[in-house]
Design an enzyme around this catalytic site. Structure first.
Site, PDB file in Angstrom:
ATOM      1  CE  LYS B  10      -3.414   2.180   3.044  1.00  0.00           C
ATOM      2  NZ  LYS B  10      -4.081   2.941   1.990  1.00  0.00           N
ATOM      3  CE  LYS B  15       5.110   0.806  -2.614  1.00  0.00           C
ATOM      4  NZ  LYS B  15       4.124   1.493  -1.752  1.00  0.00           N
ATOM      5  CE  LYS B  41       5.342   9.388  -3.478  1.00  0.00           C
ATOM      6  NZ  LYS B  41       4.600   8.214  -3.959  1.00  0.00           N
ATOM      7  CG  ASP B 126      -2.612   2.866  -5.344  1.00  0.00           C
ATOM      8  OD1 ASP B 126      -3.174   1.981  -4.689  1.00  0.00           O
ATOM      9  OD2 ASP B 126      -2.333   3.991  -4.912  1.00  0.00           O
TER      10      ASP B 126
END
Lengths: 372, 263
Positions: B10, B15, B41, B126
């Site tokens: 998520k 991560k 990002k 996602d």
């Protein structure tokens, strides 16, 4: 860091890389091509290619395909194609839509496991040079062992030259090129007859791209026939890019067919300047032959891709150019070609044929020669 | 062939922190490591580069640069090769297509994903479209790991990722618990891992040191190498580098997932 020189924007529509991939697959004797994308993509060319015996089908991606992916449709169409056409060689070609959403053509092939070779071409139409579509198709053909490394390298070199030819004096030479119907065929044929009757010495050059030679050759044939009729045959030197020992299978076949027919209809070819896929470089060979043997000739008729012939050795001759690109007229005039004739819609008429097709300019010249 | 892994989970679960600390720990043990940031990002490698932001492949492509390997592959902590794919501004263009284009360019001009021992793909939380699974579909990922905490929503996301993996017939090589301090967290995640047919590879306790180091532009491996949390990352890095058997995960139904978080 070396910054790439920003290529100027070109606004007029130009040939598509997807279509270029389709034509390449045809030259590789592919039986059926699956276009993985929306139903209307490349419709006109898909239809035309069927005249050459290659079947083109589409996975017909729709809005839901864009959103949820088109893998299942591709699998379904691939299975149906195998069943319906029993092909010996299949092509799968990407489109803008399927490539943007990240479709993997290979996944469908892995799933279906056809027992004939499948050439997968991950291509969209967003490349500046449409030759990119040919290169991607050939890379895939190389990977599946359909063409040799040597043939691949040869083709790649030719395509690079073809791109350069278009950048120098062709469709990619200006920000915007106005389409133009060229000079009146009646007037240009009249001037050509005049020169022939005056006993002027002329070069009659065919430098055509692949199958378009089926019609362009008719013009060179008409020039040769007319000269013969007027008793000035020996004043004319014929050259053509009809070497049948080079290129992909279809190109060799077509070169042989045209060469045989020209011979049978009484036209002698004095010089072979290359193969049907060598139009970007055959002009250089012609140029060398001209400078060595015919530097002082009075006029030259150049059909096919006249802008691929370097201007240096022919600039003092009266030039008659015959092209099939309405956007090629202005660049040819700029180069110094005095007469530019357009054979409109030539390409479609040269698909699915194995004999020379009558051209408007050839017909005009023959008709006018009757009264000469 | 290098070990090629992707860490899923998520958004915001940690991560990038896990990826960069694992990369640093593996580099410490002498492995050659490459980290590919696939998030628009572009913050996967920042703590391996002492806070420096590197130009992304997409930035350079947008500017029409003639891109060479040295323009996009940067050497970070102990030689870890860092690449950021980048992407368009939020809400513009197509980030998924960006990943496809960038990966194929990277393959063409650099050996960074071949000539190495470990490649870590740090993918966004996602998987919103086809482009984001390009590394998996193009056969560039051979091991997948899922990062989660013991809370319901991260587990829900982890379970969803397992659905995606099983559809792609991609194996899962382990579940990593990044603790958020939820009650009974290790047991919950361990049980989740077991039930989907995998195993709990590491339990990373919540430690403010990770944030402190990151703020200064470092991994804990580099900045606080003697800390307990650095030890946890080292152990995780060793488990990842050890030969491990992956299995295609069997996702749970939502009812079972809710029950699990009540243990």
């Amino acid at each position: 860091m070396p910054v790439k020189e920003k290529e100027p924007l070109i606004m007029h529509p130009r040939p598509s890389s997807i279509v270029a991939a389709l034509y390449t697959l045809r030259d590789l004797d592919t039986d059926v091509v699956i276009l993985h994308g929306p139903p209307g993509c490349c419709f006109k060319h898909a239809r035309l290619l069927e005249e050459d015996g290659m079947r083109v089908v589409t996975t017909s991606l729709d809005e839901s395909g864009f959103v949820f992916g088109g893998h299942d449709s591709l699998v379904e169409v691939l299975e149906k194609v195998i069943k319906r056409f029993n092909p010996k060689r299949i092509g799968i070609v990407g489109t803008c839509a399927s490539m943007i959403i990240g479709e993997e053509l290979h996944e469908a092939v892995t799933e279906v496991q056809p027992d004939v070779p499948v050439i997968e071409v991950e291509v969209h139409a967003g490349y500046r040079d449409n030759t990119k579509g040919v290169i991607i198709a050939l890379e895939s053909a190389l990977a599946s062992g359909i063409i040799s490394e040597a043939e691949f390298e040869r083709q790649k070199g030719l395509l690079k030259e073809a791109t350069m030819v278009e950048k120098r004096h062709g469709a990619a030479s200006k920000e915007y090129l106005e389409p133009n119907r060229g000079d009146l065929k009646f007037k240009v044929a009249g001037r050509l007859l005049e020169l022939l009757k005056q006993g002027k010495k002329g070069l009659n050059i065919l430098n055509a791209k692949k199958e378009t030679a089926f019609m362009f050759a008719d013009i060179n044939l008409a020039v040769a026939e007319t000269a013969e009729k007027l008793g000035c045959g020996p004043n004319i030197i014929n050259m053509a890019n009809l070497d049948d020992n080079v290129g992909l299978p279809k190109n060799r076949r077509n070169a042989r067919e045209i060469k045989d027919e020209l011979k049978q209809r009484g036209m002698e070819l004095h010089h072979i300047i290359g193969g049907l896929d060598e139009y970007p470089v055959a002009g250089n060979t012609a140029s060398r032959i001209i400078s060595e043997n015919y530097p002082d000739y009075d006029f030259a008729v150049i059909t096919g891709v006249p802008h691929a012939l370097p201007i240096d050795n022919i600039k003092n001759m009266e030039l008659f150019s015959i092209t099939n690109g309405p956007r090629q007229v202005v660049p040819l005039k700029d180069m110094g070609h005095k007469h530019v004739v357009v054979e409109i819609d030539l390409h479609p008429k040269t698909l699915g044929v194995n004999h020379i097709v009558e051209s408007e300019f050839g017909a005009t010249l023959r008709e006018m020669a009757k009264d000469a | 062939m290098p070990k090629q892994i992707a860490i899923y989970g998520k958004g915001g679960i940690g991560k990038s922190s896990t990826a960069s600390n694992v990369a640093a720990a593996c580099a410490d043990e002498g492995h050659r490591v490459t980290i590919i940031g696939c998030d628009p990002k572009s913050d996967s490698s920042i703590t391996l580069l002492r806070g420096r932001r590197i130009p992304t492949i997409m930035d350079l492509m947008r500017q029409g640069e003639d891109i060479k390997e040295e323009d996009i592959v940067f050497s970070g902590y102990k030689g870890v090769k860092c690449v950021e794919i980048g992407g368009p501004e939020p809400g513009i263009g197509c980030a998924g297509r960006g990943i496809i284009v960038a990966i194929s360019l990277l393959k063409k001009i650099s050996k960074a994903i071949e000539d190495t021992d470990l490649v870590i793909y740090d993918v966004p939380g996602d998987i919103v479209c086809g482009g984001f699974v390009a590394p998996v579909k193009k056969g560039l990922v051979n091991e997948a790991y899922v990062l989660t905490s013991g809370e319901y929503m991260p587990l829900y996301a982890a379970n969803n990722i397992c659905k995606g993996l099983s559809r792609l017939e991609m194996t899962l090589n382990g579940v990593i618990c990044n603790s958020r301090g939820a009650p009974n967290e290790e047991n919950i995640v361990s049980e989740f891992a077991k039930e989907i047919g995998s195993r709990l590879l590491a339990f990373i306790p919540k430690d403010v040191l990770v944030q402190t180091c990151e703020r200064e532009g470092y991994s804990v491996i580099e900045k606080a190498s003697d800390s307990a949390i650095a030890g946890v990352y080292r152990k995780l890095a060793r488990s990842i580098m050890a030969r491990s058997e992956g299995k295609i995960p069997m996702p749970l139904d939502d009812k079972r997932l809710r029950e699990l978080t009540r243990i």
